[in-house]
Write an enzyme that holds these catalytic residues in place. Sequence first.
Site, PDB file in Angstrom:
ATOM      1  N   HIS A   1      43.296  41.941  39.338  1.00  0.00           N
ATOM      2  CA  HIS A   1      42.354  40.877  39.021  1.00  0.00           C
ATOM      3  C   HIS A   1      40.983  41.211  39.606  1.00  0.00           C
ATOM      4  O   HIS A   1      40.870  41.566  40.771  1.00  0.00           O
ATOM      5  CB  HIS A   1      42.885  39.564  39.618  1.00  0.00           C
TER       6      HIS A   1
ATOM      7  N   SER B   1      37.142  35.273  36.103  1.00  0.00           N
ATOM      8  CA  SER B   1      38.008  34.353  36.827  1.00  0.00           C
ATOM      9  C   SER B   1      37.456  32.928  36.737  1.00  0.00           C
ATOM     10  O   SER B   1      37.315  32.405  35.640  1.00  0.00           O
ATOM     11  CB  SER B   1      38.191  34.830  38.271  1.00  0.00           C
TER      12      SER B   1
ATOM     13  N   GLU C   1      46.970  41.291  36.555  1.00  0.00           N
ATOM     14  CA  GLU C   1      46.336  40.065  37.053  1.00  0.00           C
ATOM     15  C   GLU C   1      47.213  39.412  38.121  1.00  0.00           C
ATOM     16  O   GLU C   1      46.713  38.746  39.030  1.00  0.00           O
ATOM     17  CB  GLU C   1      46.083  39.082  35.912  1.00  0.00           C
TER      18      GLU C   1
END
Length: 512
Positions: free
Chosen positions: A421, A217, A332
């Site tokens: 995610h 990320s 995600e």
Amino acid sequence: MKKIGMLLIASSAFAYSVPAVAAAAVAPRATTATGVVQGTLEASGVASYKGIPFAAPPVGDLRWKAPQPAQKWKGVRKADHFGPRAMQLPLFGDMVFRSDGVSEDCLYLNVWTPAKSAKAKLPVLVYFYGGGFAAGDGSEPRYDGASMAAKGIVTLTVNYRLNVFGFLAHPELSAESPNKASGNYGLMDQAAALNWVKKNIAAFGGDPSRVTIAGESAGSWSVSAQMITPLSKGLIAGAIGESGSLLGVHPPAPLADAEKAGAAFAEKIAAPTLAAMRALPAQQLLETLRQPGAPWFSAIEDGYVLPRAPSAMYAAGEQAKVPLLAGWNSHEGHYKQVLGDAEPTEANFAAALQKFYGDQAGAARSAYPGEVVKAATDLASDGFIVYGTWKWIDTHARTSGKPVYRYYYSRPRPGDTGAAHSAEIEYALGNLDGNKVYAWTGEDRALSTLMQGYFANFIKTGNPNGAGLPDWPQASNGAGSRLMHLDATSRAVTATDDARFQFQDAEMQKKH
């Protein structure tokens, strides 16, 4: 940015010269440029050093300045607990910290090493945490370095400044800077840590010429940034990116825009001058981020740390020419980010596409075909983080001349729907046991062993392939790239999602 200091080689890096019987009772030591640190010898035989300062505390007049050299100390400094985490609000429920609270004094790193000698010259992994440049910490169990160290890799996690402390741009800050730039202090911290590694990692048995940087990320965005900043030139041998890069649909703002936003924020919190902002207690400044309409601070195209737009720098081949392993997860984003509270019907999806893309709604539906929930999930994922990751992979494959390895991760954690995610982190770093929330199965553990094997091989050789692992072919640029699909059964496949990224490319060209 000032140099941190030259590595001292005078004394032995480790206290392993005692008889083997007594060795377990002896805490390991290493001699860094700023002094001797004493760590902890874990049951696995890995030595850990926690809370080593790699820069001076960025407090007082050093708030919103480039990281300065850490002060030297005399005697032996205990490195047996994590230093404080960067100033941050409690934003993400999946973050678990083992650090000494929250403090503006946060520039510490952690080292896990299996080396028995400073002459081991082992490969090095430096991992940057995620959290949207707003939260996160090197103490999180999912990033723990002991498991990677057991694979023969000196592993580090690094703290860096976040949110308003790490990414505020302001006209007065730019004016006082010798580089006439502001913001990106968090990225400067990361570069300072990499310079620390260059000077000091040999004392922990690491090879400073074999440093792979990785992150998920915002940590992955950070990897894409460190590959193009002049501050880290020559310090990186390989790169791993899990979900994210600075080449996405929301690129870094130009310095002038970021300065205006910073000045407006300063006015809003009734601290219109730089002196007034520096005078605010850290916690009081942090609390201003709770106010409605508070900005989300992030990386800036400042002309110094990031000399030009990242997409332009990569397209021109100005990035570090190193092997890259990168990819993303299946979920995600969430389809409700596209549809809101509307039911996932064809009509509602068509209405959402019309709202987003106008006369290109039909082209969007063609680019995101099939069942509505999946199509909307893919669209939400691309708008958040997937397109930017693909663009990074595709561009690096075009311009670097180095191998690129792409993955698609779709294993849900037990009880989840889809690979959300950040779901892959514990698997990739061998840290399933650090997460007590999920009842891990044999399939989960097998996938973790596989992923960690790929990652470890890549860190050691620049190639994820190795004995006992399914062959992972190199990625190519353009349509039909090969990639590794990671799940309970992992296999190499040919990409079938090219239309999505071609559509997003066309949209990006309209905007910029």
